[in-house]
Write an enzyme that holds these catalytic residues in place. Structure first.
Site, PDB file in Angstrom:
ATOM      1  N   CYS A   1      -0.195   1.188   8.341  1.00 20.18           N
ATOM      2  CA  CYS A   1       0.775   1.470   7.276  1.00 20.18           C
ATOM      3  C   CYS A   1       0.249   2.652   6.476  1.00 20.18           C
ATOM      4  O   CYS A   1      -0.530   3.465   7.003  1.00 20.18           O
ATOM      5  CB  CYS A   1       1.036   0.225   6.417  1.00 20.18           C
ATOM      6  SG  CYS A   1      -0.416  -0.431   5.553  1.00 20.18           S
TER       7      CYS A   1
ATOM      8  N   ASN B   1      -3.008   0.626   3.851  1.00 21.90           N
ATOM      9  CA  ASN B   1      -3.821  -0.436   4.484  1.00 21.90           C
ATOM     10  C   ASN B   1      -4.246  -1.512   3.475  1.00 21.90           C
ATOM     11  O   ASN B   1      -5.345  -2.065   3.568  1.00 21.90           O
ATOM     12  CB  ASN B   1      -5.036   0.146   5.225  1.00 21.90           C
ATOM     13  CG  ASN B   1      -5.749  -0.869   6.138  1.00 21.90           C
ATOM     14  OD1 ASN B   1      -6.961  -0.855   6.267  1.00 21.90           O
ATOM     15  ND2 ASN B   1      -5.002  -1.752   6.757  1.00 21.90           N
TER      16      ASN B   1
ATOM     17  N   CYS C   1      -1.292  -3.571   2.019  1.00 24.45           N
ATOM     18  CA  CYS C   1      -0.173  -4.524   1.947  1.00 24.45           C
ATOM     19  C   CYS C   1       0.343  -4.907   3.341  1.00 24.45           C
ATOM     20  O   CYS C   1       0.134  -6.016   3.818  1.00 24.45           O
ATOM     21  CB  CYS C   1       0.990  -3.955   1.117  1.00 24.45           C
ATOM     22  SG  CYS C   1       0.574  -3.562  -0.593  1.00 24.45           S
ATOM     23  N   ARG C   2       1.054  -3.970   3.986  1.00 29.51           N
ATOM     24  CA  ARG C   2       1.774  -4.334   5.225  1.00 29.51           C
ATOM     25  C   ARG C   2       0.862  -4.518   6.425  1.00 29.51           C
ATOM     26  O   ARG C   2       0.885  -5.581   7.073  1.00 29.51           O
ATOM     27  CB  ARG C   2       2.845  -3.271   5.537  1.00 29.51           C
ATOM     28  CG  ARG C   2       3.995  -3.292   4.546  1.00 29.51           C
ATOM     29  CD  ARG C   2       4.858  -2.073   4.678  1.00 29.51           C
ATOM     30  NE  ARG C   2       4.142  -0.864   4.264  1.00 29.51           N
ATOM     31  CZ  ARG C   2       4.596   0.376   4.379  1.00 29.51           C
ATOM     32  NH1 ARG C   2       5.789   0.570   4.914  1.00 29.51           N
ATOM     33  NH2 ARG C   2       3.894   1.404   3.949  1.00 29.51           N
ATOM     34  N   SER C   3       0.071  -3.504   6.779  1.00 26.00           N
ATOM     35  CA  SER C   3      -0.721  -3.645   8.016  1.00 26.00           C
ATOM     36  C   SER C   3      -1.784  -4.744   7.938  1.00 26.00           C
ATOM     37  O   SER C   3      -2.017  -5.423   8.947  1.00 26.00           O
ATOM     38  CB  SER C   3      -1.300  -2.307   8.476  1.00 26.00           C
ATOM     39  OG  SER C   3      -2.199  -1.759   7.544  1.00 26.00           O
TER      40      SER C   3
ATOM     41  N   ASP D   1       8.127  -0.798   2.324  1.00 24.39           N
ATOM     42  CA  ASP D   1       6.898  -0.741   1.530  1.00 24.39           C
ATOM     43  C   ASP D   1       7.075  -1.616   0.283  1.00 24.39           C
ATOM     44  O   ASP D   1       7.947  -1.347  -0.538  1.00 24.39           O
ATOM     45  CB  ASP D   1       6.666   0.724   1.136  1.00 24.39           C
ATOM     46  CG  ASP D   1       5.382   0.936   0.360  1.00 24.39           C
ATOM     47  OD1 ASP D   1       4.741  -0.070  -0.033  1.00 24.39           O
ATOM     48  OD2 ASP D   1       5.025   2.095   0.143  1.00 24.39           O
TER      49      ASP D   1
HETATM   50  P1  4NP Z   1       0.913  -0.382   2.332  1.00 27.17           P
HETATM   51  O1  4NP Z   1       1.450  -0.281   0.837  1.00 27.17           O
HETATM   52  O2  4NP Z   1       1.125   0.980   2.979  1.00 27.17           O
HETATM   53  O3  4NP Z   1       1.778  -1.449   2.926  1.00 27.17           O
HETATM   54  O4  4NP Z   1      -0.545  -0.769   2.235  1.00 27.17           O
HETATM   55  C1  4NP Z   1       1.096   0.743  -0.044  1.00 27.17           C
HETATM   56  C2  4NP Z   1      -0.106   0.682  -0.696  1.00 27.17           C
HETATM   57  C3  4NP Z   1      -0.452   1.666  -1.607  1.00 27.17           C
HETATM   58  C4  4NP Z   1       0.414   2.713  -1.836  1.00 27.17           C
HETATM   59  C5  4NP Z   1       1.613   2.781  -1.159  1.00 27.17           C
HETATM   60  C6  4NP Z   1       1.949   1.800  -0.246  1.00 27.17           C
HETATM   61  N1  4NP Z   1       0.058   3.704  -2.777  1.00 27.17           N
HETATM   62  O5  4NP Z   1       0.892   4.608  -2.994  1.00 27.17           O
HETATM   63  O6  4NP Z   1      -1.022   3.659  -3.353  1.00 27.17           O
END
Ligand code: 4NP
Length: 151
Positions: A8, A11, A13-15, A123
């Site tokens: 993602c 790294n 939340c989703r992955s 997201d």
């Molecule tokens: P992820 O979520 O890609 O599912 O881990 C996010 C985590 C952090 C951010 C964006 C999405 N960020 O902008 O910091």
């Protein structure tokens, strides 16, 4: 043994949610699969998963407390058989760094899992509880669908 990397943006939340669900469910199904996750960005490298993701995953029995974020790197394209992006922006990010000798198949998670009504795992970072629950729901559906491709 197959090796699968979920990717993602951050790294956190989703992955990591996909990694936690896949590790437990594919082991339960008797599949010998190495699973890991990484982010296209370096914002959160070395940090744990988002506490909201950990809470939703652990309430459903998936362990995520030990996760530490890392960024995807060129060597991943030779180590993993399958690299699965959570959304189309992550897939473009992967394509930008994919080395010429990559052996991994790189694709969009929900397309490879044949979840026809959606392309992207949304997201949840700026969202609320329901968004984190949707990630877990999609993770469980995708992991179940992909199991049939891994045996
Ligand atoms: P992820 O979520 O890609 O599912 O881990 C996010 C985590 C952090 C951010 C964006 C999405 N960020 O902008 O910091």
């Amino acid at each position: 043994m197959k090796r699968v990397l979920f990717v993602c943006l951050g790294n956190i939340c989703r992955s990591p949610t996909l990694e936690a669900v896949a590790r437990l469910e594919w082991a339960r199904a008797g599949l010998d699969v190495e699973v890991a996750s990484a982010g296209t960005a370096d914002y959160h490298v070395g940090r744990g998963a988002d506490p909201r993701s950990i809470a939703v995953a652990e309430a459903a029995g998936y362990a995520m407390a030990a996760h530490r974020a890392r960024q995807v790197h060129a060597a991943d394209f030779c180590h993993y058989d399958l690299i699965l992006a959570m959304d189309r922006a992550n897939l473009r990010g992967l394509e930008l760094i994919r080395p010429a000798d990559a052996s991994a198949q790189v694709g969009l998670l929900l397309s490879l899992a044949a979840i026809a009504d959606m392309h992207d795992v949304p997201d949840p970072y700026y969202g609320g509880q329901r968004d984190f629950e949707q990630v877990l729901d999609l993770a469980r559906r995708a992991v179940a669908a992909l199991a049939t491709r891994l045996d």
